[in-house]
Design an enzyme around this catalytic site. Structure first.
Site, PDB file in Angstrom:
ATOM      1  N   HIS A   9      42.631  -3.295 -21.620  1.00  0.00           N
ATOM      2  CA  HIS A   9      42.339  -2.741 -20.232  1.00  0.00           C
ATOM      3  C   HIS A   9      43.587  -1.299 -20.713  1.00  0.00           C
ATOM      4  O   HIS A   9      44.609  -0.961 -21.635  1.00  0.00           O
ATOM      5  CB  HIS A   9      43.415  -3.308 -19.354  1.00  0.00           C
ATOM      6  CG  HIS A   9      42.346  -4.696 -18.695  1.00  0.00           C
ATOM      7  ND1 HIS A   9      42.553  -5.530 -19.367  1.00  0.00           N
ATOM      8  CD2 HIS A   9      41.810  -4.259 -17.684  1.00  0.00           C
ATOM      9  CE1 HIS A   9      41.454  -6.257 -18.868  1.00  0.00           C
ATOM     10  NE2 HIS A   9      41.160  -5.632 -17.615  1.00  0.00           N
ATOM     11  N   LYS A  22      48.602  -0.930 -17.823  1.00  0.00           N
ATOM     12  CA  LYS A  22      48.083  -2.041 -17.030  1.00  0.00           C
ATOM     13  C   LYS A  22      50.022  -3.173 -16.784  1.00  0.00           C
ATOM     14  O   LYS A  22      49.797  -3.721 -18.236  1.00  0.00           O
ATOM     15  CB  LYS A  22      47.503  -3.600 -17.116  1.00  0.00           C
ATOM     16  CG  LYS A  22      46.497  -5.196 -16.966  1.00  0.00           C
ATOM     17  CD  LYS A  22      45.818  -5.268 -17.134  1.00  0.00           C
ATOM     18  CE  LYS A  22      44.751  -6.924 -16.504  1.00  0.00           C
ATOM     19  NZ  LYS A  22      45.894  -6.695 -15.438  1.00  0.00           N
TER      20      LYS A  22
HETATM   21  P1  NAD Z   1      48.510   0.453  -9.935  1.00  0.00           P
HETATM   22  O1  NAD Z   1      49.998   0.539 -10.341  1.00  0.00           O
HETATM   23  O2  NAD Z   1      47.295   1.817 -10.118  1.00  0.00           O
HETATM   24  O3  NAD Z   1      48.388   0.869  -8.883  1.00  0.00           O
HETATM   25  C1  NAD Z   1      49.175  -0.534  -7.710  1.00  0.00           C
HETATM   26  C2  NAD Z   1      49.706   0.133  -6.309  1.00  0.00           C
HETATM   27  O4  NAD Z   1      49.934  -1.424  -5.360  1.00  0.00           O
HETATM   28  C3  NAD Z   1      50.565   0.882  -6.731  1.00  0.00           C
HETATM   29  O5  NAD Z   1      50.159   2.087  -5.446  1.00  0.00           O
HETATM   30  C4  NAD Z   1      51.891   0.746  -6.325  1.00  0.00           C
HETATM   31  O6  NAD Z   1      52.789   1.446  -5.023  1.00  0.00           O
HETATM   32  C5  NAD Z   1      51.445  -0.962  -5.337  1.00  0.00           C
HETATM   33  N1  NAD Z   1      52.314  -1.918  -4.925  1.00  0.00           N
HETATM   34  C6  NAD Z   1      52.969  -2.567  -6.204  1.00  0.00           C
HETATM   35  N2  NAD Z   1      54.226  -3.536  -6.420  1.00  0.00           N
HETATM   36  C7  NAD Z   1      53.895  -2.961  -4.301  1.00  0.00           C
HETATM   37  C8  NAD Z   1      55.310  -4.309  -3.658  1.00  0.00           C
HETATM   38  N3  NAD Z   1      55.918  -4.918  -4.037  1.00  0.00           N
HETATM   39  N4  NAD Z   1      55.233  -3.552  -2.427  1.00  0.00           N
HETATM   40  C9  NAD Z   1      54.559  -1.987  -2.206  1.00  0.00           C
HETATM   41  N5  NAD Z   1      53.272  -1.885  -3.182  1.00  0.00           N
HETATM   42  C10 NAD Z   1      53.077  -2.408  -4.478  1.00  0.00           C
HETATM   43  O7  NAD Z   1      47.406  -0.561 -10.310  1.00  0.00           O
HETATM   44  P2  NAD Z   1      45.975  -0.578  -9.927  1.00  0.00           P
HETATM   45  O8  NAD Z   1      45.346  -0.494 -11.364  1.00  0.00           O
HETATM   46  O9  NAD Z   1      44.983  -0.175  -8.443  1.00  0.00           O
HETATM   47  O10 NAD Z   1      45.611  -2.329  -9.763  1.00  0.00           O
HETATM   48  C11 NAD Z   1      46.268  -2.653  -8.954  1.00  0.00           C
HETATM   49  C12 NAD Z   1      46.080  -4.665  -9.481  1.00  0.00           C
HETATM   50  O11 NAD Z   1      44.860  -4.467  -8.901  1.00  0.00           O
HETATM   51  C13 NAD Z   1      46.391  -5.347 -10.373  1.00  0.00           C
HETATM   52  O12 NAD Z   1      47.202  -6.015 -10.635  1.00  0.00           O
HETATM   53  C14 NAD Z   1      45.261  -5.383 -11.092  1.00  0.00           C
HETATM   54  O13 NAD Z   1      45.544  -5.966 -12.179  1.00  0.00           O
HETATM   55  C15 NAD Z   1      44.201  -5.383 -10.282  1.00  0.00           C
HETATM   56  N6  NAD Z   1      42.979  -5.348 -10.106  1.00  0.00           N
HETATM   57  C16 NAD Z   1      42.709  -6.025 -10.127  1.00  0.00           C
HETATM   58  C17 NAD Z   1      40.573  -5.913 -10.133  1.00  0.00           C
HETATM   59  C18 NAD Z   1      39.581  -6.602  -9.489  1.00  0.00           C
HETATM   60  O14 NAD Z   1      38.687  -6.645  -9.764  1.00  0.00           O
HETATM   61  N7  NAD Z   1      40.197  -7.701  -8.587  1.00  0.00           N
HETATM   62  C19 NAD Z   1      39.883  -4.922 -10.097  1.00  0.00           C
HETATM   63  C20 NAD Z   1      41.024  -3.717 -11.153  1.00  0.00           C
HETATM   64  C21 NAD Z   1      42.563  -3.406 -10.573  1.00  0.00           C
END
Ligand code: NAD
Length: 253
Positions: free
Chosen positions: A147, A151
């Site tokens: 990834h 991540k």
């Molecule tokens: P990222 O870091 O780019 O974005 C995360 C967002 O969540 C940010 O806007 C951050 O400010 C917010 N955030 C994090 N903790 C927070 C909190 N305690 N309170 C409020 N806001 C909060 O990450 P990303 O790449 O967008 O991934 C987000 C999540 O989705 C991760 O857990 C990732 O592993 C997961 N993900 C899942 C899939 C899937 O298909 N299920 C696919 C991609 C990513």
């Protein structure tokens, strides 16, 4: 019918993808979007302060909330949805057992659909792994995931799901996370390897080897759009259902 979704983590990688995917679809409207860093406009949607989520849920009454954030906020947002009677879709990974328990508590009140991966290809990979592992009894298994360099959790939620699938079909195996120094392989261990580099959206390989042959089952996500599309499919499917715990495979079936 148009499904009205609320989007959390709107300024994150996945939040932005969800807003972009929603703007291309006729069956989805965005009721509102929130982030810890409010104020920007994304795809014509003003990003509001995540601290105001309970008030925003009450004011806009969306059908479904779509969450890709972090483990703590995922649990907090699920509880807010349970309180407001709003269905909850989340793909946030890195949840503890207690976090999953909290999501299941929310599912007593509202429909909740959680998936560690929203891609159709991963759903097919999971089926292939469940078929290949018992067919190749005694073969060594190694799992590698790759990834992007930002991540936070490792191994990925998808890797953990694949490991659960393998345990389901051949019984629990010890997991070895990387190897260093004197580290000979034991017969039934599964080696798990997490690589972090660049902007890679997500790659998973399950390698089975033995009997002078190897089988490699690999999925590569070309862009995060595939996860956003799957999450919105899930939201459209979940809207209007009874409270309970739902799985992405039900959406695909
Ligand atoms: P990222 O870091 O780019 O974005 C995360 C967002 O969540 C940010 O806007 C951050 O400010 C917010 N955030 C994090 N903790 C927070 C909190 N305690 N309170 C409020 N806001 C909060 O990450 P990303 O790449 O967008 O991934 C987000 C999540 O989705 C991760 O857990 C990732 O592993 C997961 N993900 C899942 C899939 C899937 O298909 N299920 C696919 C991609 C990513």
């Amino acid at each position: 019918m148009t499904v009205r979704v609320a989007v959390t983590g709107a300024t994150g990688r996945m939040g932005e993808e969800v807003l972009a995917a929603a703007s291309d679809r006729d069956d989805i409207d965005v009721a509102f979007a929130v982030s810890r860093s409010a104020g920007d406009e994304i795809e014509g949607v003003l990003v509001e302060d995540a601290a105001d989520l309970p008030d925003l849920l009450a004011a806009h009454d969306p059908d479904v909330l779509v969450d890709f954030t972090g483990p703590a906020s995922c649990v907090e947002y699920a509880a807010a949805c349970a309180e407001s009677g709003v269905a909850f879709v989340s793909g946030t990974t890195g949840l503890s057992d207690g976090g999953f328990d909290a999501l299941r508590d929310a599912a007593d009140e509202v429909p909740v659909l959680y998936a560690s991966n929203f891609s159709r290809g991963i759903a097919a990979l999971r089926r292939a792994v469940r078929e290949a592992v018992p067919a190749l009894d005694g073969y060594d298994i190694e799992l590698t995931e790759t990834h992007h360099n930002a991540k936070r959790d490792a191994p990925s939620g998808t890797a953990l799901t694949l490991l659960e699938d393998i345990d389901d079909v051949r019984g629990d195996s010890p997991r070895v996370h990387g190897r260093e120094g004197e580290a000979p392989r034991t017969e039934d261990e599964i080696g798990v390897h997490a690589r972090r580099a660049g902007d890679i959206a997500g790659e998973h390989e399950v390698l089975l080897a033995g009997n002078h042959e190897s089988l490699s089952l690999t999925h590569r996500a070309g862009s995060r759009g595939v996860f956003a599309a799957g999450a919105l499919d899930a939201a459209a499917w979940l809207s209007g259902r009874d409270a309970g715990w739902y799985d992405f495979t039900e959406v695909l079936e």
